[in-house]
Design an enzyme around this catalytic site. Structure first.
Site, short mmCIF file in Angstrom:
data_model
loop_
_atom_site.label_atom_id
_atom_site.label_comp_id
_atom_site.label_asym_id
_atom_site.label_seq_id
_atom_site.Cartn_x
_atom_site.Cartn_y
_atom_site.Cartn_z
N HIS A 64 1.13 -14.07 -9.61
CA HIS A 64 0.06 -13.29 -10.25
C HIS A 64 -0.92 -14.19 -11.01
O HIS A 64 -0.81 -14.37 -12.22
CB HIS A 64 0.73 -12.30 -11.21
N HIS A 66 -5.10 -15.11 -11.64
CA HIS A 66 -6.52 -14.80 -11.45
C HIS A 66 -7.28 -16.13 -11.47
O HIS A 66 -7.34 -16.79 -12.50
CB HIS A 66 -7.03 -13.88 -12.56
N ARG A 68 -10.53 -16.35 -10.36
CA ARG A 68 -11.93 -15.98 -10.69
C ARG A 68 -12.99 -16.48 -9.71
O ARG A 68 -14.17 -16.28 -9.96
CB ARG A 68 -12.32 -16.47 -12.09
N HIS A 182 -0.18 -2.57 -9.42
CA HIS A 182 -0.49 -2.58 -10.85
C HIS A 182 -0.34 -1.13 -11.27
O HIS A 182 -1.20 -0.29 -10.94
CB HIS A 182 -1.92 -3.09 -11.05
N HIS A 235 3.78 -6.94 -13.23
CA HIS A 235 3.81 -6.95 -14.70
C HIS A 235 4.42 -5.71 -15.37
O HIS A 235 3.74 -5.01 -16.12
CB HIS A 235 2.43 -7.25 -15.29
N ASP A 308 0.28 -13.67 -14.78
CA ASP A 308 -0.95 -12.89 -14.94
C ASP A 308 -2.01 -13.73 -15.66
O ASP A 308 -2.75 -13.23 -16.51
CB ASP A 308 -0.71 -11.57 -15.67
N HIS A 312 -10.74 -15.66 -19.42
CA HIS A 312 -12.01 -15.01 -19.78
C HIS A 312 -12.78 -15.96 -20.69
O HIS A 312 -12.16 -16.65 -21.52
CB HIS A 312 -11.75 -13.69 -20.54
#
Ligand code: DOR
Length: 438
Positions: A64, A66, A68, A182, A235, A308, A312
């Protein structure tokens, strides 16, 4: 994935732990594979990586991540995210599809795979279940599966429509791929920004009940039973979800589950200062939920530790709590959090180091369908995707030191035990003595 290195490497003086057990041994690597495992091997011109006091294990696999890219390169790229992964001991990560555009089409999946070729870990593309992850129309799953996609998810959101989810499971079953969910019923979670409970009341923030997750876990267990398809739960965060998955496994259904490092280390009390670094989906829950997640990791209900990893930008994360995007960094701290929190004398069942490695390596490798390359026993002839870590080294988490483009770790200042020393991808070191090689 990087090209295999032709220069031989000798990992010297460590203790090997893999699915077959543990033993003190040196490991010789050449042309991308393990060629010899034994006591006191001669260097013979190989690059020697010191592993004294360290564990030599199969590289970790994150189900898992990200990354981007494409679309939010200011927060992370495949290159920077894969560098975080390598520094965390990972040799493969499953890239989540909530990119811009979403990974719901062959072009975007090809782009991610192509960028992944030069990354510091293997980048495994997931595919979206529905077009634009909008939950109304199935993505071209067969076409994506033909590109090698083995895991489909609309992560960031759950598939709300029961009939569409049933259809997706039927297709997945025919294609031999896994649907990962999810679990979040949006009619219960919309407009909320943390767990619903004593802390949300005290802080005056709109809360999301545990049931927002559990109702979808319940439905998908029922649909797994109906279709015979495999479902992977992403998750898991509540005691109720863990109990549901435990019962489904007892029944013999083909379900698997992951828990993130933050859901077994942090609670909703962390939100007390309104710091958006603690905002995440699903939200941080209660002490009781954390205990249940730990129990699930201990008894095999939960198959894998996932990160996860959700970068950001600082600008985004500095918005007020209710407006900030959810998510936290995870790849560089996962191993140390697992060692510190699960193998010590803290709350919940005490895990062995070998249990932690299983949860981070061969079990997620099997779920991702990459277990012919990752999580392998460390014996001659096997691909050399390895991690060497010092299980007793302590360090302080410093966001400024992260290889990520983002800084949103909730663990800043924490003292953790367990540090990655070397990572080897297809025979080539990606990390030597705690530093990325490129
Ligand atoms: O906290 C989260 N952040 N949860 C998700 O499901 C998505 C992720 C993101 O993409 O930022």
């Amino acid at each position: 994935m990087a090209e295999s290195s032709l220069s031989p490497v000798l990992i010297a003086g460590g203790e090997v732990i893999d699915a077959t057990g543990r033993r003190h041994a040196d490991v010789r690597i050449a042309e991308g594979a393990v060629v010899e495992v034994g006591a006191s091997l001669a260097a013979d011109g190989a690059q020697v990586l010191d592993a004294a006091g360290c564990i030599v294990s199969p590289g970790f696999v994150d189900l898992h991540t990200h990354l981007r890219q494409p679309g939010r390169e200011e927060a992370e790229t495949i290159e920077t995210g894969s560098r975080c992964a390598a520094l965390g001991g990972y040799t493969a990560v499953v890239a989540m599809p909530n990119t811009t555009p979403a990974m719901d089409n062959a072009g975007t999946v090809r782009e991610v795979l192509e960028l992944g070729r030069t990354a510091l870990c293997e980048v495994v593309a997931s595919g979206a279940i529905t077009l634009d992850r909008a939950g109304t129309q199935l993505a071209p799953m067969a076409e994506l599966a033909s590109l090698g996609v083995r895991i489909f998810t609309d992560d960031g959101t759950g598939v709300q429509d029961d009939r569409l989810m049933r259809r997706a499971l039927e297709y997945a079953s025919g294609l031999g791929v896994t649907l990962a969910q999810h679990c979040e019923v949006t009619s219960l979670s919309e407009g909320t920004c943390m767990h619903e409970g004593a802390w949300s009341s005290r802080l005056g923030l709109p809360g999301q009940p545990s049931e927002a997750e559990e109702i979808m876990v319940m439905r998908d267990i029922a649909l797994a039973r109906l279709t015979g398809a495999r479902v992977h739960f992403q998750h898991l965060s509540t005691a109720g979800s863990v109990a549901l998955v435990r019962a489904a496994k007892t029944e013999g259904l083909a379900v698997t589950a992951e828990a993130t490092t933050h859901h077994f280390t942090l609670t909703d009390a962390c939100v007390a200062g309104y710091d958006p670094v603690f905002k995440v989906h699903p939200p941080l829950r209660t002490d009781g939920d954390v205990a249940a997640v730990r129990a699930g990791l201990g008894d095999g209900t939960i198959d894998a530790i996932a990160t996860d990893h959700a970068p950001h930008t600082t600008e985004d994360k500095e918005r007020p709590f209710d407006a900030a995007p959810p998510g936290m960094l995870g790849l560089e701290t996962a191993l140390a959090l697992a060692i510190t929190e699960l193998t010590g004398d803290g709350a919940g069942p005490r895990l062995e180091l070998s249990d932690v490695i299983a949860l981070m390596s061969w079990r997620p490798a099997a779920i991702a369908g990459i277990d012919e390359r990752h999580g392998r026993p460390i014996t001659a002839g096997e691909p050399a995707n390895l991690c060497v870590f010092d299980p007793t080294a302590t360090w302080v988490v410093d966001p400024a030191q992260s290889a990520s483009r983002s800084r949103n770790t909730p663990y800043a200042g924490r003292i953790l035990t367990g540090r990655v020393r070397h990572t080897i991808l297809a025979g080539t070191p990606t990390v030597i003595d705690g530093a990325a090689t490129r």
